[in-house]
Motif scaffolding. Sequence first.
Motif, PDB file in Angstrom:
ATOM      1  N   ASP A 470       0.836  -1.152  -0.187  1.00  0.00           N
ATOM      2  CA  ASP A 470      -0.124  -0.178  -0.020  1.00  0.00           C
ATOM      3  C   ASP A 470       0.853   1.378  -0.034  1.00  0.00           C
ATOM      4  O   ASP A 470       1.200   1.658   1.013  1.00  0.00           O
ATOM      5  CB  ASP A 470      -1.063  -0.098   1.158  1.00  0.00           C
ATOM      6  N   GLN A 472       0.010   4.319  -1.605  1.00  0.00           N
ATOM      7  CA  GLN A 472      -0.814   5.407  -1.949  1.00  0.00           C
ATOM      8  C   GLN A 472      -0.435   6.402  -0.582  1.00  0.00           C
ATOM      9  O   GLN A 472      -0.270   5.901   0.533  1.00  0.00           O
ATOM     10  CB  GLN A 472      -2.162   5.108  -1.793  1.00  0.00           C
ATOM     11  N   SER A 475      -6.581   7.326   0.855  1.00  0.00           N
ATOM     12  CA  SER A 475      -7.577   6.889  -0.103  1.00  0.00           C
ATOM     13  C   SER A 475      -9.166   7.412   0.452  1.00  0.00           C
ATOM     14  O   SER A 475      -9.163   7.691   1.701  1.00  0.00           O
ATOM     15  CB  SER A 475      -7.603   5.124   0.320  1.00  0.00           C
ATOM     16  N   LYS A 523      -8.960  -4.819  -7.868  1.00  0.00           N
ATOM     17  CA  LYS A 523      -8.034  -3.834  -8.097  1.00  0.00           C
ATOM     18  C   LYS A 523      -7.624  -3.800  -9.482  1.00  0.00           C
ATOM     19  O   LYS A 523      -7.662  -5.079 -10.071  1.00  0.00           O
ATOM     20  CB  LYS A 523      -6.494  -3.981  -7.348  1.00  0.00           C
ATOM     21  N   SER A 530      -1.670   0.883  -4.703  1.00  0.00           N
ATOM     22  CA  SER A 530      -1.934  -0.323  -3.866  1.00  0.00           C
ATOM     23  C   SER A 530      -1.758  -1.636  -4.551  1.00  0.00           C
ATOM     24  O   SER A 530      -2.603  -2.047  -5.332  1.00  0.00           O
ATOM     25  CB  SER A 530      -3.352  -0.180  -3.285  1.00  0.00           C
ATOM     26  N   TYR A 614      -8.045   4.970  -4.473  1.00  0.00           N
ATOM     27  CA  TYR A 614      -6.487   5.405  -3.843  1.00  0.00           C
ATOM     28  C   TYR A 614      -5.874   6.554  -4.591  1.00  0.00           C
ATOM     29  O   TYR A 614      -6.088   6.679  -5.787  1.00  0.00           O
ATOM     30  CB  TYR A 614      -5.676   4.086  -3.822  1.00  0.00           C
ATOM     31  N   GLN A 641      -2.318   7.310   4.639  1.00  0.00           N
ATOM     32  CA  GLN A 641      -1.442   6.352   4.756  1.00  0.00           C
ATOM     33  C   GLN A 641      -0.268   6.761   5.875  1.00  0.00           C
ATOM     34  O   GLN A 641       0.180   5.997   6.626  1.00  0.00           O
ATOM     35  CB  GLN A 641      -0.914   5.930   3.360  1.00  0.00           C
TER      36      GLN A 641
END
Length: 788
Positions: A470, A472, A475, A523, A530, A614, A641
């Motif tokens: 992850d 990013q 989100s 995804k 991500s 994201y 994040q």
Amino acid sequence: MVRSLDRKLLRDLVRLWPQALAIAMVMAAGVATLILAVGAHQSLDETRAAYYERNRFADVFAEATRAPNRLGDAIAAIPGVSAVETRIVEVALLDIPGMSEPASAQLVSLPDIGRPVLNRLYMREGRRPIVGDENEVVVNEAFAEAHGFTIGSRFKALLKGAKREVRVVGIALSPEFIYTIGPGDLMPDPRRFGIVWMSEKTLAAAYDLDGAFSNVAVALLRDANEDAVIDALDDLLARYGGAGAYGRKDQISHAFIDAELEQLAAMARVLPPIFLIVAAFLVNMTMSRLVALEREQIGLLKAIGYGNGAIGMHYLKFVLAIAVVGTLIGAIAGTWLGIGLARMYGDFFNFPFLIFRKDPSIYVIAVLVTVVTAGVGALKTVSGIARLSPAVAMAPPAPAIYSRSPFWRIARLIGLPQSLTMVIRHLVHVPVRTGSAILGIALGVSIVIASIWAYPSIDFMVDVTFFRADRQDASISFSETKRIAAAYEVARLPGVLAVEPFRSVPVRIRFGHKERRVSVLGKPADATLSRVIDMDLRPLTMPETGIVLSDMLARTIGARTGDIVEMDLLEGDRRTVQVPVTATVEGFIGLSAYMELSALNRLKREGALISGVYFSLDTARQDALYAEITDIPAANFIALQKVSLQKFRETLAENIFIMTFVYVTLASIIAFGVVYNSARISLSERGRELASLRVLGFTRAEVSRILLLELAIVTFLAQPLGCLIGYGFAYAIVTGFESELYQVPFVLTPDIFAWSSIVVLSAAAISALIVRRRIDRLDLIEVLKTRE
């Protein structure tokens, strides 16, 4: 005659009190660990049970899009249901004064008349909202403390696109939100996510739910069949957008507490036995060498009429006396540490009260285990006493015979110092004794490794989770699924550099007779923000078909790559589908399943829908971004994040530091006890030799060097073996800590072995200084009076 042996016992305890205390402290460490782990586990378990019962925590939960209130009667009529609470539950963004980034809250309705039937509030301050006032709210205590809210504080909530200023009239706790975590977060962050209870009338008007509910909580009768109730509830809610009912074990707060209880139980199963095994070994090592030193006294006692039983009982009493002292110290320390640990868990999980019951059975078990451990450690020695005849025991041991070997010739050729040659010859001549000393110190090293193994594992988990998978910056989660165009709307927000859509679909995944309730995360195939990380820690390109399971989910349901799993879709048309498992991937938190986004939408027979986005952002423009996000009607939560990573590190650092400090302290005590006993016994065995060297003209430093050099060699030889044993101990602990919510990776870096060696070498250095002082105070005449 018995009184004479008892007087000898007291004299021995006084004479050998440093060694006896060192062994007692090792036993105390084992007892303290047992009481600490079991006591904290019982405290957390009983506190949770009492809290659930007093505030009527529900057994089954379910969500729906819009179900009529009249359905509550049908739910109550399901066999096994004892109580039903229909309510409105939504997630909304908040605008809090003095906070630039948007916070979020789970909004939960309260009945306008009377108290909730289930999940009742524990009021800390204030009161519940009164009927007719749409702006009064109750907030959870952690959220209030994070923002300094008091009765009368105000903030704004974005209720389906409309901002409403609300006023805090109460601060409360709830058994439903002991562990409060926001969507997409890994740890509770009360500053950014809280629980807000509002009037049912207010929420119904804001979310177009007049005469309807979006969430239901159900309590079951004692003998009810939970699975049958869940199936019946799903059937009733299916036509109203039901997302699948679930029991307590899948309720997020309860599941996290269960995981902590499992870890405490694992700690109680794994660590105390390790400590007590070391204690048993140390007792055996000390007693066997003590008996060897007192063989003449044993022979004399037998010669004047003492039987094997009386003499054996004398040495057994010596061990039991040490065990009693160790148990007493460990019980006091374990109780104190257990109360502290229980309070730490109580604060972390937001319990309104704490039950720490000093269960007598724990102490009885601790005493029995310690006494049995000490007895087993002394058993071999005591049984060996019976085999000693008076004549053999009273005779001095035969002088050691040292034969020449190639080693000594090589030592002479390379000019090995005489003192080192003497030490090596002595160690080689008594291999069993040398081996036991090495093993004892190695166990000290291994226990330190078992206490500090977590640090590199946590760093590895953070690296994989936050920097490889992850990546990013933030989100956005939507309150309901949106068309893919919503991602482009987010891309136009100020400061957004790149976007990546995702979709989350709740399912019940099944293979054979095993099933779990999870969310399948869709995804893009070319995801870069991500990513999904495979078992080789490489980014995985999402396959066009099939499902990807986390390693823990695959192991939990028993599926492997190539197997066909069944999935009950818990939203929409609620079909049961079959999909192949195309890969298993790494995952450390929770049970995860992934599909390619378009493949997931095809499986749902829907268009290009997403649940959120994201994105990466320009931090220089984040304030402008935050200001606009609070005006997006569809958004209900934003996960940051870097903030999540910081909170993750803070929470783990606090909990792990406290636990590690406790166990490293106990492990250091054990390491010191092992090293010190080894050094003191060696001094007792070789006292005459050292005194003879002093008489022959050796200085105190030269005499000390011989014994300390022996200790140094044994200590250094123990390091590799200790690292190997410690590796096994750490692996056993990691395996015991594993649960469906947490899978701690097993990573041991060289610095863990280095720090463990440093701890033991420090204990050896302190022991050497103490022994050196005793060598300096040797009474040469008294030592040399020993009969040859």
